[in-house]
Design a protein around this motif. Structure first.
Motif, PDB file in Angstrom:
ATOM      1  N   LEU A  95       0.832  -1.204   0.000  1.00  0.00           N
ATOM      2  CA  LEU A  95       0.000   0.000   0.000  1.00  0.00           C
ATOM      3  C   LEU A  95       0.868   1.257   0.000  1.00  0.00           C
ATOM      4  O   LEU A  95       0.571   2.234  -0.698  1.00  0.00           O
ATOM      5  CB  LEU A  95      -0.930   0.006   1.221  1.00  0.00           C
ATOM      6  CG  LEU A  95      -2.056  -1.017   1.251  1.00  0.00           C
ATOM      7  CD1 LEU A  95      -2.806  -0.933   2.573  1.00  0.00           C
ATOM      8  CD2 LEU A  95      -3.021  -0.801   0.089  1.00  0.00           C
ATOM      9  N   ALA A  96       1.946   1.225   0.784  1.00  0.00           N
ATOM     10  CA  ALA A  96       2.836   2.387   0.879  1.00  0.00           C
ATOM     11  C   ALA A  96       3.566   2.644  -0.439  1.00  0.00           C
ATOM     12  O   ALA A  96       3.677   3.785  -0.900  1.00  0.00           O
ATOM     13  CB  ALA A  96       3.826   2.198   2.018  1.00  0.00           C
ATOM     14  N   THR A  97       4.085   1.582  -1.065  1.00  0.00           N
ATOM     15  CA  THR A  97       4.794   1.765  -2.337  1.00  0.00           C
ATOM     16  C   THR A  97       3.832   2.234  -3.431  1.00  0.00           C
ATOM     17  O   THR A  97       4.216   3.037  -4.289  1.00  0.00           O
ATOM     18  CB  THR A  97       5.485   0.457  -2.773  1.00  0.00           C
ATOM     19  OG1 THR A  97       4.526  -0.603  -2.835  1.00  0.00           O
ATOM     20  CG2 THR A  97       6.579   0.069  -1.801  1.00  0.00           C
ATOM     21  N   GLU A  98       2.596   1.756  -3.397  1.00  0.00           N
ATOM     22  CA  GLU A  98       1.600   2.203  -4.379  1.00  0.00           C
ATOM     23  C   GLU A  98       1.270   3.676  -4.185  1.00  0.00           C
ATOM     24  O   GLU A  98       1.017   4.390  -5.162  1.00  0.00           O
ATOM     25  CB  GLU A  98       0.341   1.351  -4.266  1.00  0.00           C
ATOM     26  CG  GLU A  98       0.501  -0.057  -4.832  1.00  0.00           C
ATOM     27  CD  GLU A  98      -0.732  -0.921  -4.625  1.00  0.00           C
ATOM     28  OE1 GLU A  98      -1.637  -0.506  -3.862  1.00  0.00           O
ATOM     29  OE2 GLU A  98      -0.790  -2.016  -5.222  1.00  0.00           O
ATOM     30  N   ALA A  99       1.289   4.132  -2.936  1.00  0.00           N
ATOM     31  CA  ALA A  99       1.027   5.554  -2.666  1.00  0.00           C
ATOM     32  C   ALA A  99       2.132   6.426  -3.255  1.00  0.00           C
ATOM     33  O   ALA A  99       1.869   7.500  -3.815  1.00  0.00           O
ATOM     34  CB  ALA A  99       0.910   5.788  -1.162  1.00  0.00           C
ATOM     35  N   VAL A 100       3.388   5.966  -3.136  1.00  0.00           N
ATOM     36  CA  VAL A 100       4.518   6.699  -3.722  1.00  0.00           C
ATOM     37  C   VAL A 100       4.381   6.738  -5.240  1.00  0.00           C
ATOM     38  O   VAL A 100       4.573   7.789  -5.870  1.00  0.00           O
ATOM     39  CB  VAL A 100       5.856   6.039  -3.324  1.00  0.00           C
ATOM     40  CG1 VAL A 100       7.028   6.762  -3.998  1.00  0.00           C
ATOM     41  CG2 VAL A 100       6.043   6.056  -1.817  1.00  0.00           C
ATOM     42  N   GLN A 101       4.046   5.590  -5.837  1.00  0.00           N
ATOM     43  CA  GLN A 101       3.895   5.529  -7.288  1.00  0.00           C
ATOM     44  C   GLN A 101       2.751   6.417  -7.765  1.00  0.00           C
ATOM     45  O   GLN A 101       2.822   6.999  -8.850  1.00  0.00           O
ATOM     46  CB  GLN A 101       3.654   4.083  -7.732  1.00  0.00           C
ATOM     47  CG  GLN A 101       4.816   3.142  -7.489  1.00  0.00           C
ATOM     48  CD  GLN A 101       6.053   3.500  -8.296  1.00  0.00           C
ATOM     49  OE1 GLN A 101       5.988   4.173  -9.319  1.00  0.00           O
ATOM     50  NE2 GLN A 101       7.208   3.032  -7.838  1.00  0.00           N
ATOM     51  N   GLU A 102       1.715   6.528  -6.954  1.00  0.00           N
ATOM     52  CA  GLU A 102       0.583   7.387  -7.317  1.00  0.00           C
ATOM     53  C   GLU A 102       1.027   8.841  -7.459  1.00  0.00           C
ATOM     54  O   GLU A 102       0.617   9.543  -8.393  1.00  0.00           O
ATOM     55  CB  GLU A 102      -0.505   7.278  -6.247  1.00  0.00           C
ATOM     56  CG  GLU A 102      -1.735   8.135  -6.511  1.00  0.00           C
ATOM     57  CD  GLU A 102      -2.735   8.078  -5.373  1.00  0.00           C
ATOM     58  OE1 GLU A 102      -3.100   9.148  -4.846  1.00  0.00           O
ATOM     59  OE2 GLU A 102      -3.143   6.947  -5.008  1.00  0.00           O
ATOM     60  N   ILE A 103       1.892   9.295  -6.547  1.00  0.00           N
ATOM     61  CA  ILE A 103       2.413  10.666  -6.620  1.00  0.00           C
ATOM     62  C   ILE A 103       3.288  10.827  -7.864  1.00  0.00           C
ATOM     63  O   ILE A 103       3.182  11.822  -8.590  1.00  0.00           O
ATOM     64  CB  ILE A 103       3.208  10.994  -5.341  1.00  0.00           C
ATOM     65  CG1 ILE A 103       2.292  10.938  -4.116  1.00  0.00           C
ATOM     66  CG2 ILE A 103       3.863  12.374  -5.460  1.00  0.00           C
ATOM     67  CD1 ILE A 103       3.024  11.037  -2.789  1.00  0.00           C
ATOM     68  N   ARG A 104       4.159   9.837  -8.118  1.00  0.00           N
ATOM     69  CA  ARG A 104       5.025   9.894  -9.307  1.00  0.00           C
ATOM     70  C   ARG A 104       4.192   9.956 -10.589  1.00  0.00           C
ATOM     71  O   ARG A 104       4.478  10.756 -11.499  1.00  0.00           O
ATOM     72  CB  ARG A 104       5.939   8.664  -9.345  1.00  0.00           C
ATOM     73  CG  ARG A 104       6.848   8.599 -10.583  1.00  0.00           C
ATOM     74  CD  ARG A 104       7.517   7.245 -10.716  1.00  0.00           C
ATOM     75  NE  ARG A 104       6.562   6.163 -10.965  1.00  0.00           N
ATOM     76  CZ  ARG A 104       6.066   5.862 -12.172  1.00  0.00           C
ATOM     77  NH1 ARG A 104       6.423   6.564 -13.239  1.00  0.00           N
ATOM     78  NH2 ARG A 104       5.207   4.865 -12.308  1.00  0.00           N
ATOM     79  N   ILE A 105       3.176   9.120 -10.678  1.00  0.00           N
ATOM     80  CA  ILE A 105       2.339   9.069 -11.889  1.00  0.00           C
ATOM     81  C   ILE A 105       1.607  10.393 -12.095  1.00  0.00           C
ATOM     82  O   ILE A 105       1.482  10.872 -13.236  1.00  0.00           O
ATOM     83  CB  ILE A 105       1.341   7.897 -11.782  1.00  0.00           C
ATOM     84  CG1 ILE A 105       2.090   6.567 -11.887  1.00  0.00           C
ATOM     85  CG2 ILE A 105       0.276   7.987 -12.879  1.00  0.00           C
ATOM     86  CD1 ILE A 105       1.251   5.365 -11.531  1.00  0.00           C
ATOM     87  N   ARG A 106       1.149  10.985 -10.998  1.00  0.00           N
ATOM     88  CA  ARG A 106       0.469  12.288 -11.131  1.00  0.00           C
ATOM     89  C   ARG A 106       1.407  13.347 -11.705  1.00  0.00           C
ATOM     90  O   ARG A 106       1.030  14.118 -12.605  1.00  0.00           O
ATOM     91  CB  ARG A 106      -0.065  12.731  -9.766  1.00  0.00           C
ATOM     92  CG  ARG A 106      -0.929  13.999  -9.853  1.00  0.00           C
ATOM     93  CD  ARG A 106      -1.534  14.363  -8.522  1.00  0.00           C
ATOM     94  NE  ARG A 106      -0.539  14.883  -7.589  1.00  0.00           N
ATOM     95  CZ  ARG A 106      -0.183  14.280  -6.472  1.00  0.00           C
ATOM     96  NH1 ARG A 106      -0.711  13.126  -6.139  1.00  0.00           N
ATOM     97  NH2 ARG A 106       0.725  14.834  -5.681  1.00  0.00           N
ATOM     98  N   TYR A 107       2.649  13.381 -11.209  1.00  0.00           N
ATOM     99  CA  TYR A 107       3.628  14.334 -11.737  1.00  0.00           C
ATOM    100  C   TYR A 107       3.972  14.011 -13.198  1.00  0.00           C
ATOM    101  O   TYR A 107       4.203  14.931 -13.996  1.00  0.00           O
ATOM    102  CB  TYR A 107       4.899  14.310 -10.887  1.00  0.00           C
ATOM    103  CG  TYR A 107       4.795  15.112  -9.617  1.00  0.00           C
ATOM    104  CD1 TYR A 107       4.324  16.420  -9.630  1.00  0.00           C
ATOM    105  CD2 TYR A 107       5.202  14.570  -8.395  1.00  0.00           C
ATOM    106  CE1 TYR A 107       4.235  17.161  -8.465  1.00  0.00           C
ATOM    107  CE2 TYR A 107       5.114  15.302  -7.223  1.00  0.00           C
ATOM    108  CZ  TYR A 107       4.628  16.594  -7.266  1.00  0.00           C
ATOM    109  OH  TYR A 107       4.533  17.331  -6.105  1.00  0.00           O
TER     110      TYR A 107
END
Length: 311
Positions: free
Chosen positions: A129-141
């Motif tokens: 869940l934590a790594t997916e949250a980081v990836q979510e921020i990266r994908i948004r940028y």
């Protein structure tokens, strides 16, 4: 020789599929009470066309013969409970521990079927869940960078000029930097290659909040890696929750609430450091078995072959 003809011949004549005692209900449920052990795993898997089955396995079998205890079509708690409860209660009470993911239905199944067992939420599902949250921020940028580049290209065309994207010293454009940082953010910093270290430095310099999110994710992983006592784990998680609150990331706030809601079963990990890795490994074996036979044409026959090996 015709492969399909050989398969049909094996199914209808060479194997004991036609006299298999569980054949009648195999596509609905399978039960092997004699494989019950003290330490179990429960998880869901897909056999064909996205159809999910709940699989209960014995950890002591280490993914070999005797591993399968129950296979039940679907993930509805009531249906799975009704099948597992066919095993005598006296035997089910001998189970000491069962590992599972964070799904509410799996916890209900474990609680109702194995009332004396300690329930342990798999740490890797929490970390995921934590790594997916980081990836979510990266994908948004990344989408923002693509949109910005498209706008710059259109502006250049209108003014009969040439668009030249910003290129970093490692050769990446901003769009490429964000795309190629995917695996960087999955790995621990000490595992980075020299190129990945350079890419991470550029990424975190440009996006400090992504650096902060990555640090929160890695810190959560370190809590599970380096803690052996439940009380110490509780204290470290409390500090992590406070850092998440101060950071203000919505996704991490959701993760923090999920951890708090499952805190009892998550903290049970620190007793024996048990995970649901055995269930995930068994799911991988099922997928490999399915791939070897180029899919599943007949659910009952597929399960028959599977249980001949693992039950």
């Amino acid at each position: 020789m015709d492969g399909r003809k050989l398969l049909r011949h094996y199914r209808d004549y060479l194997s004991e599929f036609k006299v298999w005692e569980q054949r009648k209900h195999a596509d609905k449920w399978l039960l092997y009470p004699h494989n019950l052990g003290k330490y179990l795993s429960i998880d869901e898997t897909s056999l064909s066309h996205g159809e999910l089955y709940t699989v209960l396995t014995n950890k002591a079998a280490k993914g070999k013969k005797g591993a399968i205890i129950a296979v039940v079509a679907g993930t509805k708690a009531e249906a799975v409970i009704s099948i597992i409860n066919k095993i005598p209660e006296r035997e089910r009470k001998k189970v000491l521990e069962i590992t599972l993911d964070m799904a509410g239905n799996m916890e209900l199944i474990a609680k109702k079927c194995f009332p004396c067992a300690v329930r342990v939420t798999d740490r890797f599902h929490v970390q995921k869940l934590a790594t997916e949250a980081v990836q979510e921020i990266r994908i948004r940028y990344r989408w923002d960078a693509i949109d910005m580049e498209n706008g710059a290209i259109e502006h250049a065309k209108k003014h009969n000029s040439t668009f030249s994207p910003e290129i970093f010293h490692n050769g990446d454009s901003l769009k490429q930097l964000l795309a190629r940082s995917r695996y960087v953010l999955y790995k621990k910093a000490f595992e980075w290659t020299p190129n990945q270290k350079e890419r991470a430095a550029l990424l975190f310099e440009r996006y400090p909040d992504l650096n902060e999110a990555y640090s929160l994710s890695m810190e959560l992983s370190q809590i599970f890696d380096g803690t052996t006592e439940k009380l110490l784990g509780l204290a470290k998680l409390a500090k992590w929750h406070e850092k998440v609150r101060q950071a203000g990331f919505k996704a991490f706030g959701t993760i923090s609430r999920s951890i708090q809601n499952h805190s009892e079963t998550i903290l049970n990990y620190f007793d024996n450091r048990s995970t649901n890795a055995s269930a995930e490994s068994f799911n991988a074996k099922i997928k490999a078995f399915r791939s070897q036979f180029r899919g599943v044409r007949c659910i009952k026959f597929f399960l028959y072959r599977l249980t001949q090996i693992y039950a």
